[in-house]
Design a protein around this motif. Structure first.
Motif, mmCIF file in Angstrom:
data_model
loop_
_atom_site.group_PDB
_atom_site.id
_atom_site.type_symbol
_atom_site.label_atom_id
_atom_site.label_comp_id
_atom_site.label_asym_id
_atom_site.label_seq_id
_atom_site.Cartn_x
_atom_site.Cartn_y
_atom_site.Cartn_z
ATOM 1 N N ARG A 42 0.981 -1.306 -0.115
ATOM 2 C CA ARG A 42 0.091 0.119 -0.065
ATOM 3 C C ARG A 42 0.706 1.321 -0.228
ATOM 4 O O ARG A 42 0.627 2.216 0.470
ATOM 5 N N PHE A 43 2.017 1.298 -0.451
ATOM 6 C CA PHE A 43 3.073 2.268 -0.617
ATOM 7 C C PHE A 43 3.460 3.017 0.686
ATOM 8 O O PHE A 43 4.568 3.091 0.722
ATOM 9 N N ASN A 44 2.318 3.481 1.428
ATOM 10 C CA ASN A 44 2.769 3.876 3.075
ATOM 11 C C ASN A 44 3.832 4.926 2.724
ATOM 12 O O ASN A 44 4.634 5.376 3.478
ATOM 13 N N LEU A 45 3.454 6.069 1.674
ATOM 14 C CA LEU A 45 4.370 7.233 1.790
ATOM 15 C C LEU A 45 3.600 8.116 2.832
ATOM 16 O O LEU A 45 2.450 8.116 3.031
ATOM 17 N N PHE A 46 4.577 8.816 3.290
ATOM 18 C CA PHE A 46 4.182 9.881 4.400
ATOM 19 C C PHE A 46 3.200 10.939 3.790
ATOM 20 O O PHE A 46 3.483 11.703 3.135
ATOM 21 N N GLN A 47 1.763 10.978 4.307
ATOM 22 C CA GLN A 47 0.874 11.428 3.494
ATOM 23 C C GLN A 47 0.958 13.026 3.684
ATOM 24 O O GLN A 47 0.522 13.684 3.093
ATOM 25 N N HIS A 48 1.590 13.592 4.710
ATOM 26 C CA HIS A 48 1.870 14.794 5.181
ATOM 27 C C HIS A 48 3.005 15.621 4.716
ATOM 28 O O HIS A 48 3.303 16.826 4.950
ATOM 29 N N LEU A 49 3.736 14.683 3.773
ATOM 30 C CA LEU A 49 4.960 15.270 3.116
ATOM 31 C C LEU A 49 5.086 15.448 1.872
ATOM 32 O O LEU A 49 4.183 14.348 1.290
ATOM 33 N N THR A 50 5.740 16.327 1.083
ATOM 34 C CA THR A 50 5.707 15.999 -0.165
ATOM 35 C C THR A 50 6.483 15.167 -0.823
ATOM 36 O O THR A 50 7.127 14.501 -0.016
ATOM 37 N N VAL A 51 6.391 14.664 -2.182
ATOM 38 C CA VAL A 51 7.469 13.711 -2.606
ATOM 39 C C VAL A 51 8.775 13.787 -2.208
ATOM 40 O O VAL A 51 9.489 12.730 -1.724
ATOM 41 N N LEU A 52 9.253 15.202 -2.410
ATOM 42 C CA LEU A 52 10.762 15.294 -2.232
ATOM 43 C C LEU A 52 11.132 15.027 -0.645
ATOM 44 O O LEU A 52 12.168 14.294 -0.431
ATOM 45 N N GLU A 53 10.159 15.521 0.199
ATOM 46 C CA GLU A 53 10.461 15.357 1.546
ATOM 47 C C GLU A 53 10.301 14.044 1.998
ATOM 48 O O GLU A 53 10.808 13.486 3.101
ATOM 49 N N ASN A 54 9.312 13.278 1.438
ATOM 50 C CA ASN A 54 9.467 11.780 1.816
ATOM 51 C C ASN A 54 10.733 10.978 1.768
ATOM 52 O O ASN A 54 11.026 10.149 2.375
ATOM 53 N N ILE A 55 11.369 11.381 0.548
ATOM 54 C CA ILE A 55 12.656 10.989 0.129
ATOM 55 C C ILE A 55 13.929 11.437 1.152
ATOM 56 O O ILE A 55 14.993 10.705 1.507
ATOM 57 N N THR A 56 13.744 12.672 1.523
ATOM 58 C CA THR A 56 14.673 13.445 2.310
ATOM 59 C C THR A 56 14.793 12.875 3.871
ATOM 60 O O THR A 56 15.696 12.879 4.354
ATOM 61 N N ILE A 57 13.438 12.745 4.462
ATOM 62 C CA ILE A 57 13.600 12.774 5.830
ATOM 63 C C ILE A 57 14.438 11.595 6.655
ATOM 64 O O ILE A 57 14.929 11.795 7.500
ATOM 65 N N GLY A 58 14.291 10.282 5.968
ATOM 66 C CA GLY A 58 15.105 9.291 6.500
ATOM 67 C C GLY A 58 16.580 9.684 6.418
ATOM 68 O O GLY A 58 17.248 9.332 7.255
ATOM 69 N N GLN A 59 16.831 10.190 5.092
ATOM 70 C CA GLN A 59 18.331 10.494 4.967
ATOM 71 C C GLN A 59 18.852 11.639 6.248
ATOM 72 O O GLN A 59 19.633 11.527 7.087
#
Lengths: 336, 254
Positions: B99-116
């Motif tokens: 179900r992808f589980n992308l963080f709904q409150h973050l933009t596409v870019l922020e989804n990829i940067t937050i873990g880093q």
């Protein structure tokens, strides 16, 4: 729609029932406005002589004493009371929100001691009237005349710090503690609902990136829970604003207390209650506006497009009406 | 250092007394793609989640890159690792969800940067440039300021893959990555995964896409009722199944 190449007029459905109901509602609004600005005879008569004839008519005054309301609306006593009310509301809500969040997180903890402790707290503080809690905190010195900081379960003579309870617990402090602790019980339920509403998959995604439980709560769960938490919390703030009027019972001169102090002296009960009510309404209105923008902020990403602000909606409505007007005028202009 | 990336030996797992995994053995070599297939409820997803320690296995041995998952061997006893150690392990294992589980409150870019930023302590600037690089790799460079709810399922799943890759994982786990997608969006996600496989990433993929398994996988495992029923080269296993169960399973899905 066209028929034989000519434009055919569309006749919309007429909602007669709705129109009658709307008319009735308008009538009641008109009556309310009328009574708000109606006048009463004072019992005095104003007389004047016109062309040698003395004519008298009864002297009239506002039913709702607007003149007196105006006189007292911005007196320093009332304004000081208003500031106290705002201070009480803010401090109590800060205590309530911070403690409520903590309780909600405890409640969801896998540790049974923590979750039971949180449940018991809510059970107790929701189960007794806030006025009773206020009176208990105000009179806490009866139970604990001296507060000491030391080691639990050791004689109090070992303690390093002793404070007389009454010096610590002013009426204002008692009110902040009573309202704050009571609020925490309600806030914990609101926060818990918000935390539960966030999909389990969000936490799994966060921890599979290597986040700790704490990080996933802070960066992933809480921001999304806020969307669910903010609207009822706005309600709680507004509710707290009015609950603070109970602080008058222990002698805090907040808004209602200030008003009642004044009418205690001059017996203008109704005008001063109106003064207090108007101030409560003004603050509530400001809070509601703030709540709208806060909700909009936390709805980020949850909706494909955020709800329009009131000014955006107004502009859209006006544009819609203008367009309707223009299309209706269209054929007429063609005739001209 | 051991040759295999993932070693699973006699792993058991039960939920409320129901045994989901009943002694599973599996090996994934470095740089290889392994597909797990099987009927729903066979334990494929549970096995995948055990490798990532999202679930604790009850018995058996599970190693990733030579290290025991979730435990540490000290003085002849298995000690459960603390949260911090487990999190550090997980950060090097990428996971992509059905179900992808992308963080709904973050933009596409922020989804990829937050873990880093939050886990690896990368500077926001470096994280952003890495995220843009990965978005280009999955073909979504113009979507960085959108929210997940504003893009299609296939695009969301590609972002989820980019999010996992941003952590520079040594192993990628895919839990039915295309099962929640409209049929016409499946291809774009599989293309990204094929590209990833070609680049030498070690991958374990739970899937119902038999053609993907045939084309990309080095090894395929067929799970049924919590045990490995059959395994081997996908062209052999999927075209000439030996067991009756796999035959009947394949006749339903193909």
């Amino acid at each position: 729609m066209t028929m034989n190449g000519d434009a055919v007029k569309v006749v919309p459905v007429r909602h007669y029932g709705r129109w009658v109901a709307a008319g009735f509602a308008l009538l009641i609004v008109a009556m309310l406005i009328h009574t708000l600005f109606s006048k009463l005879p004072t019992g005095h008569f104003a007389c004047q002589v016109v062309n040698g004839v003395r004519k008298c008519h009864p002297d009239l005054t506002w039913r709702f004493s607007w003149t007196i309301v105006g006189q007292y609306f911005t007196t320093s006593e009332i304004l000081h009371g208003l500031v106290r009310t705002l201070e009480l509301t803010i401090f109590a809500m800060v205590v309530g929100i911070v403690l409520g969040m903590t309780l909600a997180i405890m409640r969801l903890s896998p540790n049974r001691v923590l979750s039971t402790a949180a449940w018991t707290y809510t059970w107790f503080f929701r189960g007794t009237p806030v006025l009773v809690q206020l009176l208990v905190w105000y009179n806490i010195a009866i139970l604990y005349p001296v507060l000491s900081i030391g080691i639990p379960f050791t004689p109090s003579s070992w303690a390093l710090v002793h404070i007389t309870t009454t010096t610590l617990f002013s009426a204002f402090a008692a009110a902040v503690i009573a309202f704050g602790l009571n609020e925490a019980a309600y806030m914990s339920e609101i926060a818990r609902a918000g935390l539960i509403a966030v999909d389990e998959g969000q936490v799994e995604a966060a921890i599979s990136l290597g986040m700790t439980r704490r990080q996933s709560l802070r960066y992933v769960v809480l921001p999304q829970a806020m969307r669910v938490i903010v609207p009822p919390t706005g309600n709680e703030v507004i509710s707290m604003l009015k609950t603070t009027s109970l602080a008058g019972f222990v002698g805090v001169v907040e808004l209602l207390g200030a008003a009642s102090n004044i009418y205690g002296g001059n017996y203008e009960i109704m005008p001063l209650l109106i003064v207090a009510s108007l101030w409560y309404l003004i603050v509530t209105t400001i809070l509601s506006i703030g709540q709208f923008y806060l909700e909009r902020h936390f709805a980020k990403g949850a909706l494909r497009s955020p709800p329009p602000t009131p000014t955006q909606r107004l502009r859209r409505d006006v544009r819609g009406i203008l367009r309707k007007f223009r299309t209706q005028r269209g054929p007429l202009e063609a005739v001209r | 250092m051991s040759e295999a990336m993932v070693e699973v030996h006699a792993v058991h797992k039960s939920y409320n007394g129901i045994e989901v995994l009943r002694g599973v053995d599996l090996t994934v070599a470095r740089g290889e793609v392994t597909c797990l297939i099987g009927p729903s409820g066979s334990g494929k997803s549970t096995l995948l989640r055990c490798i990532n320690h999202l679930e604790k296995h009850d018995a058996g041995e599970l190693r990733v890159d030579g290290d025991l998952v979730g435990y540490e061997m000290r003085g002849g006893k298995l000690h459960e690792r603390n949260d911090k150690q487990i999190c550090a392990e997980r950060a090097r294992i990428g996971m992509v969800f059905q179900r992808f589980n992308l963080f709904q409150h973050l933009t596409v870019l922020e989804n990829i940067t937050i873990g880093q930023i939050k886990v690896k302590g990368v500077s926001p600037e470096a994280a952003k440039s890495k995220a843009r690089e990965l978005l280009a790799r999955v073909g979504l460079e113009n979507k960085e300021s959108q929210y997940p709810s504003q893009i299609s399922g296939g695009q969301q799943q590609r972002v989820a893959i980019a999010r996992a890759l941003a952590m520079e994982p040594k192993l990628m786990l895919f839990d039915e990555p295309t099962s929640a997608l409209d049929p016409e969006l499946v291809g774009e996600v599989l293309d990204v995964m094929k590209d990833l496989a070609r680049s030498g990433m070690t991958m374990v993929v739970v899937t119902h896409e038999m053609n993907f398994a045939k084309e990309v996988a080095n090894t395929v495992y067929f799970l049924d009722a919590g045990v490995i029923e059959e395994s081997g080269d996908p062209r052999e296993v999927l075209t000439a199944p030996k067991s009756e169960r796999l035959r009947s399973f394949l006749s339903k899905v193909l």
